[in-house]
Motif scaffolding. Sequence first.
Motif, mmCIF file in Angstrom:
data_model
loop_
_atom_site.group_PDB
_atom_site.id
_atom_site.type_symbol
_atom_site.label_atom_id
_atom_site.label_comp_id
_atom_site.label_asym_id
_atom_site.label_seq_id
_atom_site.Cartn_x
_atom_site.Cartn_y
_atom_site.Cartn_z
ATOM 1 N N ALA A 61 0.820 -1.301 0.265
ATOM 2 C CA ALA A 61 0.326 0.126 -0.162
ATOM 3 C C ALA A 61 1.077 1.004 0.122
ATOM 4 O O ALA A 61 2.020 1.599 0.608
ATOM 5 N N THR A 62 0.279 2.464 -0.721
ATOM 6 C CA THR A 62 0.755 3.763 -0.375
ATOM 7 C C THR A 62 -0.215 5.240 -0.580
ATOM 8 O O THR A 62 -1.356 4.658 0.071
ATOM 9 N N GLU A 63 0.270 5.815 0.503
ATOM 10 C CA GLU A 63 -0.221 6.967 1.290
ATOM 11 C C GLU A 63 0.554 8.352 0.962
ATOM 12 O O GLU A 63 1.525 8.369 0.998
ATOM 13 N N PRO A 64 -0.631 9.390 0.357
ATOM 14 C CA PRO A 64 0.862 10.586 0.842
ATOM 15 C C PRO A 64 0.746 10.871 1.761
ATOM 16 O O PRO A 64 0.362 10.252 3.240
ATOM 17 N N ASP A 65 3.191 11.399 2.087
ATOM 18 C CA ASP A 65 2.659 12.267 3.708
ATOM 19 C C ASP A 65 2.072 13.484 3.755
ATOM 20 O O ASP A 65 1.790 14.535 2.763
ATOM 21 N N PRO A 66 1.218 13.261 4.979
ATOM 22 C CA PRO A 66 -0.324 14.889 4.960
ATOM 23 C C PRO A 66 0.759 16.094 5.571
ATOM 24 O O PRO A 66 0.416 16.695 5.333
ATOM 25 N N LYS A 67 1.947 16.052 6.051
ATOM 26 C CA LYS A 67 3.170 16.900 6.624
ATOM 27 C C LYS A 67 3.711 17.120 5.237
ATOM 28 O O LYS A 67 3.837 18.979 5.280
ATOM 29 N N HIS A 68 4.349 16.141 4.218
ATOM 30 C CA HIS A 68 5.012 16.823 3.671
ATOM 31 C C HIS A 68 4.443 15.981 2.181
ATOM 32 O O HIS A 68 4.183 14.986 1.813
ATOM 33 N N PRO A 69 3.946 16.989 1.142
ATOM 34 C CA PRO A 69 2.860 16.552 -0.226
ATOM 35 C C PRO A 69 4.162 16.211 -0.671
ATOM 36 O O PRO A 69 3.982 15.121 -2.169
ATOM 37 N N ASP A 70 5.463 16.332 -0.574
ATOM 38 C CA ASP A 70 6.557 15.663 -1.762
ATOM 39 C C ASP A 70 6.756 14.130 -1.572
ATOM 40 O O ASP A 70 7.593 13.929 -2.502
ATOM 41 N N ARG A 71 6.464 13.836 -0.253
ATOM 42 C CA ARG A 71 6.667 12.326 -0.098
ATOM 43 C C ARG A 71 6.321 11.842 0.085
ATOM 44 O O ARG A 71 4.461 11.289 0.266
ATOM 45 N N GLN A 72 6.196 9.786 0.090
ATOM 46 C CA GLN A 72 5.062 9.378 0.231
ATOM 47 C C GLN A 72 5.976 8.001 0.878
ATOM 48 O O GLN A 72 6.676 8.369 1.325
ATOM 49 N N ARG A 73 4.455 7.115 1.280
ATOM 50 C CA ARG A 73 4.810 6.641 2.478
ATOM 51 C C ARG A 73 4.161 4.873 1.609
ATOM 52 O O ARG A 73 3.145 5.071 1.308
ATOM 53 N N ALA A 74 6.086 4.356 2.114
ATOM 54 C CA ALA A 74 5.183 3.115 1.052
ATOM 55 C C ALA A 74 5.286 2.155 2.522
ATOM 56 O O ALA A 74 5.951 2.213 3.066
ATOM 57 N N PHE A 75 3.872 0.831 2.452
ATOM 58 C CA PHE A 75 4.156 -0.202 3.305
ATOM 59 C C PHE A 75 4.028 -1.151 2.903
ATOM 60 O O PHE A 75 3.864 -2.146 2.082
ATOM 61 N N ARG A 76 4.939 -2.284 3.238
ATOM 62 C CA ARG A 76 5.042 -3.936 2.992
ATOM 63 C C ARG A 76 5.208 -4.667 4.299
ATOM 64 O O ARG A 76 6.015 -4.173 5.090
ATOM 65 N N THR A 77 4.380 -5.832 4.073
ATOM 66 C CA THR A 77 4.764 -6.703 5.146
ATOM 67 C C THR A 77 6.216 -7.572 5.069
ATOM 68 O O THR A 77 6.922 -7.508 3.087
ATOM 69 N N VAL A 78 6.882 -7.907 5.533
ATOM 70 C CA VAL A 78 8.449 -7.913 5.672
ATOM 71 C C VAL A 78 8.646 -9.612 6.493
ATOM 72 O O VAL A 78 8.657 -9.365 7.329
ATOM 73 N N PRO A 79 8.475 -10.660 5.875
ATOM 74 C CA PRO A 79 8.466 -12.121 6.434
ATOM 75 C C PRO A 79 9.764 -11.905 7.033
ATOM 76 O O PRO A 79 9.619 -13.065 8.259
ATOM 77 N N GLU A 80 10.844 -11.109 7.123
ATOM 78 C CA GLU A 80 11.987 -12.158 7.419
ATOM 79 C C GLU A 80 11.687 -11.464 8.983
ATOM 80 O O GLU A 80 13.211 -11.470 9.367
#
Length: 110
Positions: A61-80
Amino acid sequence: MIFEIRAVTIARYSPILFGFGIIDAMPPIVTFSYSEHAMTMLAEREIERVWVERTVLQPDATEPDPKHPDRQRAFRTVPERDGRVLRVVYVRSDTAYRVITPFLDRGRRR
């Protein structure tokens, strides 16, 4: 006439197709850079760079950073890491990703 097409990988994330020595397609090479803070957090939190790059390139999943519009947040499950969710905050340009901070997000559900 039969054409042979082979996939060749240049750098880590840039597949280029060649057919009879002619470049058929040439996507831009993707590079990663890390802020000083991000490098410190990788070491302190025992997060592998390959997990960060996988999260940015193939996020759950991804979403924009609410405080910094030029930044993105990426999420991923890490099996390790027992299936915990890695959050990576980054800035993207045409050919590069600048990682601001990575961390295992306790509040994020798998």
